[in-house]
Design a protein around this motif. Structure first.
Motif, PDB file in Angstrom:
ATOM      1  N   SER A 144       0.847  -1.193   0.000  1.00  0.00           N
ATOM      2  CA  SER A 144       0.000   0.000   0.000  1.00  0.00           C
ATOM      3  C   SER A 144       0.885   1.246   0.000  1.00  0.00           C
ATOM      4  N   ASP A 145       0.252   2.397  -0.190  1.00  0.00           N
ATOM      5  CA  ASP A 145       0.988   3.670  -0.193  1.00  0.00           C
ATOM      6  C   ASP A 145       1.035   4.303   1.192  1.00  0.00           C
ATOM      7  N   TRP A 146       0.572   3.597   2.202  1.00  0.00           N
ATOM      8  CA  TRP A 146       0.477   4.175   3.549  1.00  0.00           C
ATOM      9  C   TRP A 146       1.816   4.732   4.026  1.00  0.00           C
ATOM     10  N   ILE A 147       2.906   4.006   3.815  1.00  0.00           N
ATOM     11  CA  ILE A 147       4.212   4.397   4.328  1.00  0.00           C
ATOM     12  C   ILE A 147       4.740   5.661   3.645  1.00  0.00           C
ATOM     13  N   LYS A 148       4.185   6.002   2.482  1.00  0.00           N
ATOM     14  CA  LYS A 148       4.684   7.154   1.724  1.00  0.00           C
ATOM     15  C   LYS A 148       4.150   8.491   2.234  1.00  0.00           C
ATOM     16  N   GLN A 149       3.181   8.439   3.156  1.00  0.00           N
ATOM     17  CA  GLN A 149       2.587   9.676   3.651  1.00  0.00           C
ATOM     18  C   GLN A 149       3.538  10.497   4.517  1.00  0.00           C
ATOM     19  N   PHE A 150       4.660   9.896   4.941  1.00  0.00           N
ATOM     20  CA  PHE A 150       5.595  10.610   5.804  1.00  0.00           C
ATOM     21  C   PHE A 150       6.459  11.616   5.045  1.00  0.00           C
ATOM     22  N   GLU A 151       6.556  11.463   3.739  1.00  0.00           N
ATOM     23  CA  GLU A 151       7.427  12.328   2.940  1.00  0.00           C
ATOM     24  C   GLU A 151       7.046  13.792   3.095  1.00  0.00           C
ATOM     25  N   GLY A 152       8.036  14.622   3.456  1.00  0.00           N
ATOM     26  CA  GLY A 152       7.808  16.053   3.608  1.00  0.00           C
ATOM     27  C   GLY A 152       7.406  16.487   4.998  1.00  0.00           C
ATOM     28  N   LEU A 153       7.099  15.531   5.877  1.00  0.00           N
ATOM     29  CA  LEU A 153       6.717  15.874   7.246  1.00  0.00           C
ATOM     30  C   LEU A 153       7.962  16.129   8.095  1.00  0.00           C
ATOM     31  N   SER A 154       7.755  16.702   9.272  1.00  0.00           N
ATOM     32  CA  SER A 154       8.862  17.015  10.168  1.00  0.00           C
ATOM     33  C   SER A 154       8.325  17.190  11.578  1.00  0.00           C
ATOM     34  N   LEU A 155       9.214  17.416  12.543  1.00  0.00           N
ATOM     35  CA  LEU A 155       8.762  17.743  13.891  1.00  0.00           C
ATOM     36  C   LEU A 155       8.002  19.062  13.823  1.00  0.00           C
ATOM     37  N   GLY A 156       6.811  19.076  14.356  1.00  0.00           N
ATOM     38  CA  GLY A 156       5.980  20.275  14.270  1.00  0.00           C
ATOM     39  C   GLY A 156       5.027  20.245  13.092  1.00  0.00           C
ATOM     40  N   ASN A 157       5.222  19.339  12.189  1.00  0.00           N
ATOM     41  CA  ASN A 157       4.340  19.176  11.034  1.00  0.00           C
ATOM     42  C   ASN A 157       4.093  17.695  10.788  1.00  0.00           C
ATOM     43  N   PRO A 158       3.085  17.118  11.463  1.00  0.00           N
ATOM     44  CA  PRO A 158       2.106  17.764  12.338  1.00  0.00           C
ATOM     45  C   PRO A 158       2.666  18.047  13.735  1.00  0.00           C
ATOM     46  N   PRO A 159       1.920  18.730  14.581  1.00  0.00           N
ATOM     47  CA  PRO A 159       2.363  19.001  15.949  1.00  0.00           C
ATOM     48  C   PRO A 159       2.665  17.705  16.698  1.00  0.00           C
ATOM     49  N   ALA A 160       3.521  17.790  17.692  1.00  0.00           N
ATOM     50  CA  ALA A 160       3.990  16.610  18.423  1.00  0.00           C
ATOM     51  C   ALA A 160       2.862  15.722  18.927  1.00  0.00           C
ATOM     52  N   GLU A 161       1.790  16.335  19.445  1.00  0.00           N
ATOM     53  CA  GLU A 161       0.699  15.544  20.024  1.00  0.00           C
ATOM     54  C   GLU A 161      -0.104  14.793  18.970  1.00  0.00           C
ATOM     55  N   GLN A 162       0.098  15.122  17.700  1.00  0.00           N
ATOM     56  CA  GLN A 162      -0.646  14.453  16.639  1.00  0.00           C
ATOM     57  C   GLN A 162       0.165  13.381  15.925  1.00  0.00           C
ATOM     58  N   TRP A 163       1.359  13.091  16.463  1.00  0.00           N
ATOM     59  CA  TRP A 163       2.158  12.017  15.871  1.00  0.00           C
ATOM     60  C   TRP A 163       1.691  10.670  16.419  1.00  0.00           C
ATOM     61  N   THR A 164       0.489  10.306  16.045  1.00  0.00           N
ATOM     62  CA  THR A 164      -0.088   9.000  16.367  1.00  0.00           C
ATOM     63  C   THR A 164      -1.254   8.782  15.410  1.00  0.00           C
ATOM     64  N   VAL A 165      -1.928   7.664  15.552  1.00  0.00           N
ATOM     65  CA  VAL A 165      -3.037   7.372  14.645  1.00  0.00           C
ATOM     66  C   VAL A 165      -4.277   8.157  15.049  1.00  0.00           C
ATOM     67  N   LYS A 166      -5.193   8.320  14.092  1.00  0.00           N
ATOM     68  CA  LYS A 166      -6.400   9.124  14.330  1.00  0.00           C
ATOM     69  C   LYS A 166      -7.240   8.582  15.478  1.00  0.00           C
ATOM     70  N   LYS A 167      -7.206   7.271  15.662  1.00  0.00           N
ATOM     71  CA  LYS A 167      -7.973   6.659  16.749  1.00  0.00           C
ATOM     72  C   LYS A 167      -7.534   7.205  18.090  1.00  0.00           C
ATOM     73  N   ASN A 168      -6.298   7.636  18.190  1.00  0.00           N
ATOM     74  CA  ASN A 168      -5.765   8.195  19.432  1.00  0.00           C
ATOM     75  C   ASN A 168      -5.637   9.716  19.363  1.00  0.00           C
ATOM     76  N   GLY A 169      -6.350  10.337  18.436  1.00  0.00           N
ATOM     77  CA  GLY A 169      -6.344  11.785  18.322  1.00  0.00           C
ATOM     78  C   GLY A 169      -5.240  12.335  17.454  1.00  0.00           C
ATOM     79  N   GLY A 170      -4.600  11.476  16.667  1.00  0.00           N
ATOM     80  CA  GLY A 170      -3.498  11.906  15.826  1.00  0.00           C
ATOM     81  C   GLY A 170      -3.889  12.209  14.388  1.00  0.00           C
ATOM     82  N   SER A 171      -2.870  12.331  13.530  1.00  0.00           N
ATOM     83  CA  SER A 171      -3.082  12.717  12.134  1.00  0.00           C
ATOM     84  C   SER A 171      -2.972  11.563  11.145  1.00  0.00           C
TER      85      SER A 171
END
Length: 216
Positions: A144-171
């Motif tokens: 799947s292309d799931w692993i490719k979604q990280f390209e271009g991201l960084s610390l702060g993008n998304p914010p630290a608290e959103q570095w998890t799955v949506k089920k846990n309130g992340g992005s």
């Protein structure tokens, strides 16, 4: 020598010759096979490195441009390990960190995480895992292309608290019926970014100078 004794000696000599020839064939086969396996492994590694840091970002041979790092708990590395450096016109453009998370559903997940000198992710790929086929194995780029979604991201993008799955309130999306696997990968990528940020200046400086000792 009696006919019986002569027959026994001939049989022993025949078996000995057969053993020697067999050992030689096995040894030659092992040598050829080992070289072929090593060559295929190197080619596979080179391909994955190129996927993590695209050719447009470097003009060096990634597989040969390495740096030794000291054990890093945040990367799941218990001993000294090897990372790779991407260069363009002699300047370091990105670093590829091998990261292991022990939080997979079925065991360890080994990743390669590419990070630009400015802290942005160039790419992430899975090297090995034991996740459930049809569920957790969607972390593989070929599934799947799931692993490719990280390209271009960084610390702060998304914010630290959103570095998890949506089920846990992340992005980040999880897979239907499988939350543990993607959450483990997301956390491991975040840990890699934090490690890079914490060691950035020294890491890039040592890479550029060709380190003689592991980074502490």
């Amino acid at each position: 020598m009696s006919p019986l004794a002569h027959s026994i000696v001939r049989g022993v000599l025949g078996l000995g010759l057969f053993a020697i020839v067999t050992a030689g064939v096995v040894g030659l086969t092992h040598s050829v096979t080992f070289e072929r396996i090593a060559s295929n492994r190197l080619a596979s590694q080179y391909q994955v490195l190129e996927e993590v840091v695209p050719a447009a970002l470097h003009d060096n041979a990634l597989v040969d441009d390495t740096v030794t790092l000291s054990a890093a708990e945040e990367l799941g590395q218990e001993n000294t390990f090897t990372a790779w450096q991407a260069r363009q016109n002699g300047n370091v453009t990105a670093v590829i960190l091998p990261t292991i998370t022990h939080k997979g559903y079925s065991g360890d997940i080994a990743l390669l995480v590419g990070i630009k000198a400015n802290g942005e992710l160039t790419g992430v790929r899975v090297l090995s895992h034991q996740e459930t086929p049809g569920l957790g194995d969607k972390i593989e780029a070929r599934k799947s292309d799931w692993i490719k979604q990280f390209e271009g991201l960084s610390l702060g993008n998304p914010p630290a608290e959103q570095w998890t799955v949506k089920k846990n309130g992340g992005s980040f999306d999880a897979f239907t019926g499988a939350t543990i696997t993607p959450r483990a990968v997301v956390n491991a990528v975040q840990d890699s970014l934090e490690y890079f940020a914490a060691h950035r200046e020294r890491l890039l400086e040592i890479l550029e100078g060709g380190p003689s000792e592991p980074i502490q």
